[in-house]
Design an enzyme around this catalytic site. Sequence first.
Site, PDB file in Angstrom:
ATOM      1  N   ASN A   9       9.336  -1.490  -2.385  1.00 31.77           N
ATOM      2  CA  ASN A   9       8.699  -2.806  -2.316  1.00 31.77           C
ATOM      3  C   ASN A   9       8.858  -3.438  -3.698  1.00 31.77           C
ATOM      4  O   ASN A   9       8.144  -3.066  -4.634  1.00 31.77           O
ATOM      5  CB  ASN A   9       7.219  -2.623  -1.948  1.00 31.77           C
ATOM      6  CG  ASN A   9       6.436  -3.923  -2.036  1.00 31.77           C
ATOM      7  OD1 ASN A   9       7.013  -5.002  -2.153  1.00 31.77           O
ATOM      8  ND2 ASN A   9       5.115  -3.826  -1.988  1.00 31.77           N
ATOM      9  N   TRP A  10       9.792  -4.364  -3.796  1.00 36.09           N
ATOM     10  CA  TRP A  10      10.112  -4.935  -5.110  1.00 36.09           C
ATOM     11  C   TRP A  10       9.117  -5.997  -5.544  1.00 36.09           C
ATOM     12  O   TRP A  10       9.195  -6.503  -6.670  1.00 36.09           O
ATOM     13  CB  TRP A  10      11.543  -5.512  -5.105  1.00 36.09           C
ATOM     14  CG  TRP A  10      12.592  -4.455  -4.908  1.00 36.09           C
ATOM     15  CD1 TRP A  10      12.394  -3.088  -4.892  1.00 36.09           C
ATOM     16  CD2 TRP A  10      14.004  -4.646  -4.697  1.00 36.09           C
ATOM     17  NE1 TRP A  10      13.588  -2.442  -4.681  1.00 36.09           N
ATOM     18  CE2 TRP A  10      14.591  -3.369  -4.559  1.00 36.09           C
ATOM     19  CE3 TRP A  10      14.820  -5.773  -4.606  1.00 36.09           C
ATOM     20  CZ2 TRP A  10      15.960  -3.191  -4.338  1.00 36.09           C
ATOM     21  CZ3 TRP A  10      16.186  -5.607  -4.395  1.00 36.09           C
ATOM     22  CH2 TRP A  10      16.748  -4.317  -4.265  1.00 36.09           C
ATOM     23  N   LYS A  11       8.219  -6.386  -4.667  1.00 36.92           N
ATOM     24  CA  LYS A  11       7.200  -7.401  -4.983  1.00 36.92           C
ATOM     25  C   LYS A  11       7.876  -8.644  -5.595  1.00 36.92           C
ATOM     26  O   LYS A  11       9.015  -8.939  -5.245  1.00 36.92           O
ATOM     27  CB  LYS A  11       6.116  -6.801  -5.891  1.00 36.92           C
ATOM     28  CG  LYS A  11       5.565  -5.486  -5.305  1.00 36.92           C
ATOM     29  CD  LYS A  11       4.337  -4.969  -5.982  1.00 36.92           C
ATOM     30  CE  LYS A  11       3.917  -3.657  -5.309  1.00 36.92           C
ATOM     31  NZ  LYS A  11       2.678  -3.127  -5.842  1.00 36.92           N
ATOM     32  N   HIS A  93      -0.130  -5.632   3.130  1.00 34.14           N
ATOM     33  CA  HIS A  93      -0.155  -5.006   1.806  1.00 34.14           C
ATOM     34  C   HIS A  93      -1.476  -5.367   1.113  1.00 34.14           C
ATOM     35  O   HIS A  93      -1.981  -6.487   1.278  1.00 34.14           O
ATOM     36  CB  HIS A  93       1.030  -5.469   0.959  1.00 34.14           C
ATOM     37  CG  HIS A  93       1.164  -4.668  -0.300  1.00 34.14           C
ATOM     38  ND1 HIS A  93       0.408  -4.932  -1.403  1.00 34.14           N
ATOM     39  CD2 HIS A  93       1.910  -3.572  -0.592  1.00 34.14           C
ATOM     40  CE1 HIS A  93       0.699  -4.031  -2.353  1.00 34.14           C
ATOM     41  NE2 HIS A  93       1.613  -3.209  -1.878  1.00 34.14           N
ATOM     42  N   GLU A  95      -2.161  -6.256  -1.769  1.00 33.07           N
ATOM     43  CA  GLU A  95      -2.111  -7.467  -2.595  1.00 33.07           C
ATOM     44  C   GLU A  95      -2.263  -8.724  -1.722  1.00 33.07           C
ATOM     45  O   GLU A  95      -2.877  -9.703  -2.134  1.00 33.07           O
ATOM     46  CB  GLU A  95      -0.806  -7.487  -3.410  1.00 33.07           C
ATOM     47  CG  GLU A  95      -0.878  -6.471  -4.551  1.00 33.07           C
ATOM     48  CD  GLU A  95       0.448  -5.862  -4.964  1.00 33.07           C
ATOM     49  OE1 GLU A  95       1.513  -6.433  -4.666  1.00 33.07           O
ATOM     50  OE2 GLU A  95       0.415  -4.780  -5.587  1.00 33.07           O
ATOM     51  N   GLU A 165      -1.967   3.413   1.410  1.00 39.50           N
ATOM     52  CA  GLU A 165      -1.878   3.049   0.001  1.00 39.50           C
ATOM     53  C   GLU A 165      -3.278   2.854  -0.573  1.00 39.50           C
ATOM     54  O   GLU A 165      -3.856   1.757  -0.458  1.00 39.50           O
ATOM     55  CB  GLU A 165      -1.082   1.754  -0.172  1.00 39.50           C
ATOM     56  CG  GLU A 165       0.343   1.839   0.345  1.00 39.50           C
ATOM     57  CD  GLU A 165       1.248   0.831  -0.357  1.00 39.50           C
ATOM     58  OE1 GLU A 165       2.192   1.271  -1.016  1.00 39.50           O
ATOM     59  OE2 GLU A 165       0.986  -0.375  -0.261  1.00 39.50           O
ATOM     60  N   GLY A 171       0.109   0.636  -8.706  1.00 36.14           N
ATOM     61  CA  GLY A 171       0.470   0.025  -9.984  1.00 36.14           C
ATOM     62  C   GLY A 171      -0.398   0.471 -11.145  1.00 36.14           C
ATOM     63  O   GLY A 171      -0.366  -0.129 -12.210  1.00 36.14           O
ATOM     64  N   SER A 210       1.797   4.494  -7.032  1.00 39.76           N
ATOM     65  CA  SER A 210       2.274   5.214  -8.224  1.00 39.76           C
ATOM     66  C   SER A 210       3.110   6.443  -7.895  1.00 39.76           C
ATOM     67  O   SER A 210       3.077   7.433  -8.626  1.00 39.76           O
ATOM     68  CB  SER A 210       1.098   5.573  -9.146  1.00 39.76           C
ATOM     69  OG  SER A 210       0.452   4.387  -9.600  1.00 39.76           O
ATOM     70  N   GLY A 231       6.554   1.007  -5.317  1.00 43.11           N
ATOM     71  CA  GLY A 231       6.559  -0.265  -6.026  1.00 43.11           C
ATOM     72  C   GLY A 231       7.340  -0.146  -7.324  1.00 43.11           C
ATOM     73  O   GLY A 231       8.567  -0.232  -7.349  1.00 43.11           O
ATOM     74  N   GLY A 232       6.635   0.094  -8.419  1.00 45.31           N
ATOM     75  CA  GLY A 232       7.241   0.113  -9.757  1.00 45.31           C
ATOM     76  C   GLY A 232       8.500   0.969  -9.861  1.00 45.31           C
ATOM     77  O   GLY A 232       9.523   0.526 -10.404  1.00 45.31           O
TER      78      GLY A 232
HETATM   79  P1  PGA Z   1       3.337   1.197  -6.989  1.00 46.89           P
HETATM   80  O1  PGA Z   1       3.186   0.184  -5.752  1.00 46.89           O
HETATM   81  O2  PGA Z   1       4.341   2.250  -6.568  1.00 46.89           O
HETATM   82  O3  PGA Z   1       3.832   0.365  -8.118  1.00 46.89           O
HETATM   83  O4  PGA Z   1       1.984   1.790  -7.231  1.00 46.89           O
HETATM   84  C1  PGA Z   1       3.171   0.654  -4.437  1.00 46.89           C
HETATM   85  C2  PGA Z   1       2.972  -0.498  -3.479  1.00 46.89           C
HETATM   86  O5  PGA Z   1       2.231  -1.427  -3.806  1.00 46.89           O
HETATM   87  O6  PGA Z   1       3.548  -0.508  -2.383  1.00 46.89           O
END
Ligand code: PGA
Length: 247
Positions: A9-11, A93, A95, A165, A171, A210, A231-232
């Site tokens: 997930n590149w956001k 998600h 967010e 999640e 993050g 993470s 994500g990251g």
């Molecule tokens: P993260 O994000 O790996 O940076 O914690 C995961 C996500 O939000 O899907």
Amino acid sequence: MRPTLIAGNWKMNGSLQSVIQLVEDIKGGDAGSAKLAVCPPAIFLMKVGGMLEGSQIALGSQNVCDQASGAFTGEVSGAMLKEAGCQYAIVGHSERRALYLESDALVAARFAMAQQSRLIPILCVGETLQEREDGITQQVVARQLGAVIESQGIEAISNSVIAYEPVWAIGTGKVATPEQAQAVHAYIRNLVAEQDAAVANKVQILYGGSMNPTNAGELLSQPDIDGGLIGGAALKAADFLAIGQAA
Ligand code: PGA
């Protein structure tokens, strides 16, 4: 055995140039036997979709509109995502839930539209730190999943992916322990099994929060963890591929 899915997930990160480079690096690398999917920002979906044609790497969107077409400024429809080459669509998600106030009902409607558009929804669920400390992790996850099952029926889960999640792990570098994650994954699978054992056995449940090349192996070896939503670490081809190899 359920197949392993590692989805990035590149956001809202990158530029056209960096996204092209990332796709090239992932395409040229080795992720072992795990299936890979990448979810770039919507503006880059057409470009990445073209680059992935003929490859084994799947394309996903980060969201999908709950409506088919019309006056919904800023939204992208399932049919458009399908045209761009998407196979998956992330919905719910944390967010989106926290920053853009997407309710359980809206997430369920987005999930439904993904399936109507022949996209596989990746339904995100998970508790905040406060909710974990209050001991209501199971209730939160059950409510989020229940909203989809009640409106779409248990059969709909069969053609979807669930991503657990924990919000406190996204993050933050604070990863859930393999035991903490496995416990919630098993709880989610049991919730589905209460209504349909075959669907529970089939549905892939990803862990997100993470996940990185160092902790992925132990998380992915848990019996109810069928992959990761990254994500990251998905923004670096080497890390993303290493997570695939750890699976
Ligand atoms: P993260 O994000 O790996 O940076 O914690 C995961 C996500 O939000 O899907």
